[in-house]
Design an enzyme around this catalytic site. Structure first.
Site, short mmCIF file in Angstrom:
data_model
loop_
_atom_site.label_atom_id
_atom_site.label_comp_id
_atom_site.label_asym_id
_atom_site.label_seq_id
_atom_site.Cartn_x
_atom_site.Cartn_y
_atom_site.Cartn_z
N GLU A 10 0.82 -1.21 0.00
CA GLU A 10 0.00 0.00 0.00
C GLU A 10 0.86 1.27 0.00
OE1 GLU A 10 -3.03 0.69 3.19
OE2 GLU A 10 -4.42 -0.09 1.69
N HIS A 18 8.83 -26.31 0.70
CA HIS A 18 8.03 -27.37 0.08
C HIS A 18 6.85 -26.79 -0.69
CE1 HIS A 18 9.99 -30.78 2.21
NE2 HIS A 18 10.35 -29.78 3.00
N LYS A 33 -14.28 1.61 -2.73
CA LYS A 33 -15.07 2.06 -1.58
C LYS A 33 -16.33 2.79 -2.04
CE LYS A 33 -11.44 2.87 1.83
NZ LYS A 33 -10.79 3.88 2.68
#
EC number: 5.3.1.9
Lengths: 440, 440
Positions: B275, B296, B410
């Site tokens: 961000e 792994h 938003k």
């Protein structure tokens, strides 16, 4: 049934950053043709739905009488079981028995914390390693083995092994000490093994009917060979992600489920994708994410950072809980507008808004839609993603079932730990440690 | 003291894929000069060590008498607290009180699971939002608020707010209902706020002396301005990661701690980095990883996939537990060689072996070394990474403290949910839903 929405990677929707339906179709047909020719025996994971579950169910019935269940495994031997635990029995240890601990590292503090919580007399330990040669898993197995014997408990009553049907250290010990043993079919490799006893045994221990997961996997498996693309979303997804890398240079695949219960599914998928495709300089980097949480973490980067990502939404239509946000504080608009909606509505609205925001900014994205989260849909998404990964590997013309790149690190570890036959690696480590370091 | 080993990004060590000490020095000096000029008021996070902890300690003392502690927050308001919980009190809820739940999403099932486990009469709820306008956090706050009042409990006794010192919905409600309230200093933004009451309140609730974290942060803060590069590993790290992108085109930064307790530190760092830096087409993608587990999972891709990564190891010298692997099965070499070593040795050997394997294959990597995990080292690594991120942003010539790219999502959410003033966004959503979808 699982659905795939691929509108937002098409040039119709996002312009020149998108790809055409024609390109997708060509490569989807190629993927179907490649997988149908069964070029690798490891594609046998596709038929795991045929397995006989009787021994798994019998051992699981016994396991449910224990207070604690410890799973030792790493990579493909742990991530699938983790998904089953967290997706199908969330917050399990605060609510149910046996309490389950998946120890998938060699962290000594985590080990100590587990030992402090469990009572060995009431504990069943499931040791999972296909090869029977995984150092991390064997290290913790050895400690548990010694503890069980020091307490004069019967190893037959406290261990279940899940391993190769014929060979390896665990198979040998199972025979010598009469330890109950479940088999991972010969041609099924670790990261494609979640629907083998690796995952279904834990599912049954948790009280989940694993035949529902297998039935779901069967439906997906059958569709994987269909040349009718409307029935084969796996081929379309594989083709899309392949083209997004090869034609558009997008080398990061963000895996973004909108459900806390699917957070570990992201980790499982990332292992599957990374280890299957990252070879010969090819492959893309799978990124584990979670909505809505990561809208407050990664979204800024996806919207305005480098043009190197494809976002794969996993949306869940129904969340099994209709918690409503109450109407309070009518005079404060920032609180008022939330009232009367459910949390599910807010969750799904945020998924949609994020998808739209990305699309409006020409960022390619796919959406996989699950009707809800249950053993059936989890079985579907496992098989869906395994087949997409294998198909994508075949499009890249690599072997999606090996992992040659991890050998050097293993050999150096053997050398440092004094394993016979790795003396030269031990010397290399010593030389490295003598070199000048730039350290501040 | 935290240390940085940058040997393995130098051309001396990895050849032409590396960078020169001279280049690192030039950009490190530039970073120091830029941060010293304090171009953004949000750099005030650097002096958070000066805060008065008396109110935090007083409220935390009270909080420790509750059975349950629920934290509502998302992004920077939740990830820092999560690190403190998992790094400094692992497996907390199986061993200690108050049991802590960090609800950082709007998932209705997670919400229901928390409600099923807690007893509201014995619960303190810490609502964290700097702006007081975070929809996700306010939604769950509203549900808890209604529940507390429905049970005729006193809101003053069950809520603590952590928010802006002057404005916003939470501040207003705190005054109206006399809710205890902690302040996030005006110039400190969410993702740089872990050392404010956002994180230190939870630390104190857990019984951690937060002054140790602040003392550690102070030492790091003071070094951040030092022009002696041997005292300023932050500037060297920022310069290195900046150059690896700008000169070598490596656009993924893998954050790889070797300790389960630092798994959430990876997530916290990824929010901070993504961000802060992902804007104007710039920035790199931070990747959350964990050793040894991800050897792994991801190592294959790092070793043989595309040349687009820098690996940042976080190694921990001592793990506070000397669990030894017993010597058993002397005739099976795959088990014998592990005996006599500790888990700590195996963990640290695998870190070293992975670092060597990458280096031998010319893959650039850095190493940050923590002596051990405690409040002091966690305070150090928080401040270290915050300063490295801010410095890197200044080198990119972007503002590392805003996040303009999240606004559209938003606004669309507001529109769909019926917030006043966002009617046109509501219409856009409706139009989008009417469009033809390519769905199979």
């Amino acid at each position: 049934m699982i659905k795939l929405d691929f509108s937002n990677i098409l040039s119709e929707e996002i312009g020149e950053g998108g790809i055409s339906i024609n390109e997708i179709e060509i490569n989807a047909r190629k993927a179907i043709s490649l997988i149908s020719s069964r070029p690798y025996k490891e594609l046998d994971f596709i038929e795991l739905y045929r397995q006989d579950l009787s021994k798994v169910k019998e051992l699981a019935k016994k396991a449910r009488d224990y207070e604690y269940f410890v799973l030792l495994g790493i990579g493909g031997s742990a991530l699938g079981p983790k998904v089953i635990l967290e997706a199908l029995s969330p917050m399990h240890n605060l609510k149910k028995k046996p309490k389950v601990f998946i120890y998938d590292n060699v962290d000594p503090v985590t080990f100590k914390n587990i030992i402090e919580v469990i009572d060995l007399k009431k504990t069943l330990i499931n040791v999972i390693s296909k090869s029977g040669a995984t150092s991390e898993t064997l290290a913790s197995f050895l400690i548990f083995w010694r503890m069980i014997r020091d307490k004069r408990l019967d190893v037959k009553e406290h261990f279940v092994f899940t391993t190769d049907p014929e060979k390896g250290n665990l198979k040998r010990l199972a025979e010598e000490y009469e330890i109950p043993c479940l088999s991972i079919p010969k041609n099924v490799v670790g990261r494609y093994s979640v629907l083998s006893p690796v995952g279904v045994f834990l599912a049954e221990v948790l009280g989940i009917k694993s035949e529902e997961m297998l039935e779901a996997a069967k439906e997906i498996s059958e569709k994987a060979f269909s040349e009718n693309l409307k029935e084969n979303p796996m081929a379309v997804a594989a083709s899309s992600l392949y083209l997004m890398d090869r034609v558009k240079g997008r080398k990061i695949v963000v895996f973004l489920p909108y459900s806390d219960r699917l957070k570990t599914l992201s980790e499982w998928f990332c292992q599957l994708w990374a280890e299957s495709l990252g070879k010969e300089g090819k492959g893309t980097t799978p990124y584990p994410s979670l909505g809505t949480t990561d809208q407050h973490s990664q979204l800024q980067l996806w919207m305005e950072g480098p043009e190197d990502k494809v976002i794969v939404f996993i949306s869940v239509e129904r969340h099994d809980c209709q918690e409503e946000i109450p109407e309070e504080f009518h005079d404060i608009e920032g609180l008022r507008f939330l009232g009367g909606h459910t949390l599910e509505e807010l969750m799904n609205t945020e998924q949609l808004a994020t998808e739209m925001a990305l699309t409006m900014n020409k960022k390619p994205n796919l959406k996989i839609i699950l009707p809800k989260i249950n053993p059936y849909s989890i079985g579907q998404i496992f098989q869906f993603l395994q087949i997409v990964t294998a198909m994508t590997g075949l499009l890249y013309e690599i072997n999606p079932f090996n992992q040659p790149g991890v050998e050097l690190g293993k050999r150096l570890t053997y050398g440092a730990m004094g394993k016979r036959g790795f003396e030269s690696e031990g010397e290399e480590i010593k030389d490295y440690l003598k070199r000048q370091r730039f350290m501040i």
